[in-house]
Design a protein around this motif. Structure first.
Motif, PDB file in Angstrom:
ATOM      1  N   SER A 108       0.690  -1.138   0.146  1.00 32.70           N
ATOM      2  CA  SER A 108       0.028  -0.042   0.054  1.00 32.70           C
ATOM      3  C   SER A 108       0.722   1.327  -0.063  1.00 32.70           C
ATOM      4  N   ALA A 109       1.891   1.133  -0.647  1.00 30.39           N
ATOM      5  CA  ALA A 109       2.806   2.284  -0.987  1.00 30.39           C
ATOM      6  C   ALA A 109       3.641   2.835   0.388  1.00 30.39           C
ATOM      7  N   LYS A 110       3.651   1.920   1.191  1.00 31.46           N
ATOM      8  CA  LYS A 110       4.546   2.228   2.260  1.00 31.46           C
ATOM      9  C   LYS A 110       6.154   2.006   1.821  1.00 31.46           C
ATOM     10  N   ALA A 111       7.026   2.976   2.645  1.00 30.04           N
ATOM     11  CA  ALA A 111       8.430   2.809   2.220  1.00 30.04           C
ATOM     12  C   ALA A 111       9.211   3.033   3.641  1.00 30.04           C
ATOM     13  N   HIS A 112      10.614   2.430   3.317  1.00 29.90           N
ATOM     14  CA  HIS A 112      11.479   2.895   4.181  1.00 29.90           C
ATOM     15  C   HIS A 112      12.591   3.214   3.714  1.00 29.90           C
ATOM     16  N   ASP A 113      13.913   3.883   4.337  1.00 30.81           N
ATOM     17  CA  ASP A 113      14.858   4.163   3.695  1.00 30.81           C
ATOM     18  C   ASP A 113      15.721   3.229   3.011  1.00 30.81           C
ATOM     19  N   PRO A 114      15.857   2.047   3.694  1.00 25.77           N
ATOM     20  CA  PRO A 114      16.665   0.839   3.100  1.00 25.77           C
ATOM     21  C   PRO A 114      16.282   0.632   1.785  1.00 25.77           C
ATOM     22  N   ALA A 115      15.169   0.196   1.675  1.00 30.66           N
ATOM     23  CA  ALA A 115      14.707  -0.019   0.356  1.00 30.66           C
ATOM     24  C   ALA A 115      14.610   0.930  -0.769  1.00 30.66           C
ATOM     25  N   ILE A 116      14.217   2.242  -0.290  1.00 31.95           N
ATOM     26  CA  ILE A 116      14.511   3.349  -1.149  1.00 31.95           C
ATOM     27  C   ILE A 116      15.966   3.465  -1.638  1.00 31.95           C
ATOM     28  N   ASP A 117      16.898   3.384  -0.756  1.00 29.33           N
ATOM     29  CA  ASP A 117      18.212   3.609  -1.209  1.00 29.33           C
ATOM     30  C   ASP A 117      19.005   2.486  -2.054  1.00 29.33           C
ATOM     31  N   LEU A 118      18.484   1.447  -1.546  1.00 33.15           N
ATOM     32  CA  LEU A 118      19.050  -0.051  -2.427  1.00 33.15           C
ATOM     33  C   LEU A 118      18.391   0.277  -3.560  1.00 33.15           C
ATOM     34  N   ALA A 119      16.945   0.566  -4.024  1.00 31.46           N
ATOM     35  CA  ALA A 119      16.544   0.631  -5.370  1.00 31.46           C
ATOM     36  C   ALA A 119      17.197   1.652  -6.313  1.00 31.46           C
ATOM     37  N   GLU A 120      17.601   2.696  -5.699  1.00 33.31           N
ATOM     38  CA  GLU A 120      18.338   3.670  -6.171  1.00 33.31           C
ATOM     39  C   GLU A 120      19.762   3.069  -6.834  1.00 33.31           C
ATOM     40  N   GLY A 121      20.354   2.607  -5.830  1.00 27.97           N
ATOM     41  CA  GLY A 121      21.648   2.163  -6.015  1.00 27.97           C
ATOM     42  C   GLY A 121      21.725   1.004  -7.050  1.00 27.97           C
ATOM     43  N   GLY A 348      11.506  -6.322   0.215  1.00 26.34           N
ATOM     44  CA  GLY A 348      12.252  -5.210   0.529  1.00 26.34           C
ATOM     45  C   GLY A 348      12.517  -5.049   2.062  1.00 26.34           C
ATOM     46  N   HIS A 349      12.715  -6.142   2.866  1.00 28.22           N
ATOM     47  CA  HIS A 349      12.745  -6.124   4.416  1.00 28.22           C
ATOM     48  C   HIS A 349      14.125  -5.240   4.750  1.00 28.22           C
ATOM     49  N   PRO A 350      13.709  -4.199   5.656  1.00 27.65           N
ATOM     50  CA  PRO A 350      14.706  -3.258   5.848  1.00 27.65           C
ATOM     51  C   PRO A 350      16.237  -3.671   6.113  1.00 27.65           C
ATOM     52  N   VAL A 351      16.262  -4.938   7.034  1.00 28.37           N
ATOM     53  CA  VAL A 351      17.403  -5.209   7.405  1.00 28.37           C
ATOM     54  C   VAL A 351      18.129  -5.795   6.155  1.00 28.37           C
ATOM     55  N   ALA A 352      17.480  -6.562   5.345  1.00 27.51           N
ATOM     56  CA  ALA A 352      18.068  -7.247   4.377  1.00 27.51           C
ATOM     57  C   ALA A 352      18.698  -6.166   3.246  1.00 27.51           C
ATOM     58  N   CYS A 353      17.740  -5.199   3.097  1.00 29.24           N
ATOM     59  CA  CYS A 353      18.138  -4.051   2.420  1.00 29.24           C
ATOM     60  C   CYS A 353      19.410  -3.283   2.765  1.00 29.24           C
ATOM     61  N   ALA A 354      19.448  -3.146   4.178  1.00 30.82           N
ATOM     62  CA  ALA A 354      20.424  -2.229   4.576  1.00 30.82           C
ATOM     63  C   ALA A 354      21.824  -2.851   4.322  1.00 30.82           C
TER      64      ALA A 354
END
Length: 479
Positions: A108-121, A348-354
């Motif tokens: 439902s369009a939720k987000a967190h920094d690790p997924a956002i930053d990893l997608a960009e990278g 996009g689990h935040p720990v895995a993305c980090a």
């Protein structure tokens, strides 16, 4: 409350066994046999012998068993631990994220920094792509791809265009959709796979299937013609939707397709308006000498799938990267239904993305891809010496992935009887000499961590040489 007459404790307390056993009394093999159903294992043998190796810790390219014996991990675990088994920065990244945000979903369009930053990278290192979808394994990612291809063609009002083509000996995962894409008979047997709309074209192994007097280019032409014939028979552009390929077939035997193969196959895929799906679960992140296998072998994908080295395997993570022409169609259909109704709890689990984001930083800071380029010549100079071994019919691969195929007769390429288990014996002897390899039938796969040095390459191949010599003596005795 009633109590147990012998202990004075409540009945539930009296019956409860401690969850943590006394380590001095621990019999791990018996416990494993009693409680664990292991993946990709002969269960009947496991019920008798238990684990063949009990791994306790890792350091760099090495692992250590429960008795302290050292092994070179010549397979990077399962093709995936590219930075080795003791990268502290990844532990710190995971710990920091666990303390800050241990979990949140992206529905439902939720987000967190690790997924956002990893997608960009990821998009920065794969600029042809537009968007990234996260999953937890290569199998989940390729299941996603199957659904995405069908969804895409429904959105374009092409309800018959659903057939996806893979290859014999390909490996694309083990779930229902991805397991169907896989082209290995044992992964289909009695699982009622493959499902409808999945087809397999010829395996591109020139050494094993090229005809006498046929050049690599002629073999590639023949394979392309066979593929086009299959596409036409299955309805051509009206019914055929996509082709999926690993740049180098991994679990099918580390098979590098012949010269001109990909150019010819891509021309057919384009001719019949099909999508090209590039499965980089093994080949991505420097394994072949470039960031992507597609760069090494001049492949131009519409969809790219990756996993394994994305997180150095420290936590489960995978991704599907789609080109903008695909993404825009998904957007249109999502508007129609009000939702793109696909995703996983752990997407996009935040720990895995980090952890994965830190992996990308390490790849860049330490120039890991350049390191691979630097050690590859030494790796192959030493590997090629095995062509003279009496058991070895072919040495094949590219970059830091290779296989040695054991044969009964080098001149005729005659294979050993499968029941003899020559490849399994090589892997067994290798383990006694402190080396982990993987037998794919009678092909011995090597896929060392990308951080391996030239000196460690020499030691790895020295241990492999001893295993081959031991197997040769064993074969002679069997004869």
């Amino acid at each position: 409350m009633t109590t147990d007459s012998a202990t004075g404790a409540a009945p539930s307390q009296a019956r409860q066994k401690p969850l943590i056993r006394d380590e001095k009394k621990r019999d791990s093999k018996t416990i494993a046999r009693s409680y664990h159903l292991p993946p990709t294992t002969n269960l009947s043998t496991h019920d008798i012998t238990g684990p063949t190796l009990h791994v306790q810790k890792g350091n760099g390219i090495y692992i250590y068993d429960d008795e302290g014996k050292e092994y070179i991990e010549g397979m990077s675990g399962l093709w995936n631990v590219s930075l080795g088994f003791s990268e502290k920065r990844l532990v710190e990244a995971a710990t920091k994220q666990l303390n800050e945000l241990p979990y949140y979903h992206l529905f439902s369009a939720k987000a967190h920094d690790p997924a956002i930053d990893l997608a960009e990278g990821l998009i920065k290192i794969a600029p042809w792509a537009s968007k990234v979808f996260f999953a937890n394994s290569g199998s989940e990612a390729n299941d996603t791809v199957v659904k995405m291809v069908w969804y895409y063609n429904n959105a374009l009002d092409r309800p018959k265009k659903k057939k996806i083509f893979s290859r014999i000996k390909a490996y694309h995962g083990i779930a229902v959709g991805s397991g169907s894409l896989t082209g290995i008979p044992k992964n289909h047997a009695d699982f009622d796979l493959p499902i409808k709309n999945i087809y397999h074209t010829s395996c591109p192994h020139y050494y094993r299937y090229g005809r006498e007097g046929e050049s690599e280019e002629e073999y590639a032409t023949r394979l392309a013609e066979e593929f086009e014939k299959m596409v036409v028979e299955q309805g051509g552009a009206e019914e055929c939707a996509a082709f999926i390929a690993e740049p180098v077939l991994g679990a099918g035997g580390v098979i590098v397709p012949p010269k001109t193969y990909y150019a010819k196959m891509q021309a057919i895929v384009k001719k019949y308006d099909m999508l090209w799906i590039d499965d980089e679960v093994i080949c991505g992140f420097g394994r072949l000498g470039d960031m992507w296998g597609a760069e090494t072998l001049d492949i131009k994908p519409d969809i790219l799938v990756s996993s394994k080295a994305i997180s150095n395997a420290y936590l489960p993570l995978s991704c599907v990267m789609v080109a903008d022409n695909v993404y825009q169609v998904l957007v249109t259909q999502s508007k129609k239904h009000g939702v793109f109704a696909h995703g996983f709890t752990g997407s996009g689990h935040p720990v895995a993305c980090a952890v994965a984001l830190e992996v990308l930083k390490i790849y860049e800071e330490r120039a890991i891809v350049q390191h691979v380029k630097d050690v590859v010549p030494h790796f192959w100079e030493k590997l090629k010496t095995f062509e003279g071994h009496p058991l070895v019919g072919e040495v094949r691969g590219i970059g830091l992935i290779a296989a040695l195929e054991c044969v009964k007769d080098k001149a005729t390429k005659e294979a050993f009887d499968a029941g003899l288990g020559v490849g399994a014996k090589v892997a067994e002897f290798a383990q006694t000499h402190g080396l982990i390899v993987r037998n794919l039938g009678d092909s011995i796969a090597l896929c060392p961590p990308l951080i391996i040095t030239e000196a460690q390459i020499d030691e790895l191949l020295s241990r492999l040489s001893k295993a081959l010599d031991d197997t040769l003596e064993w074969v002679k005795a069997k004869r």
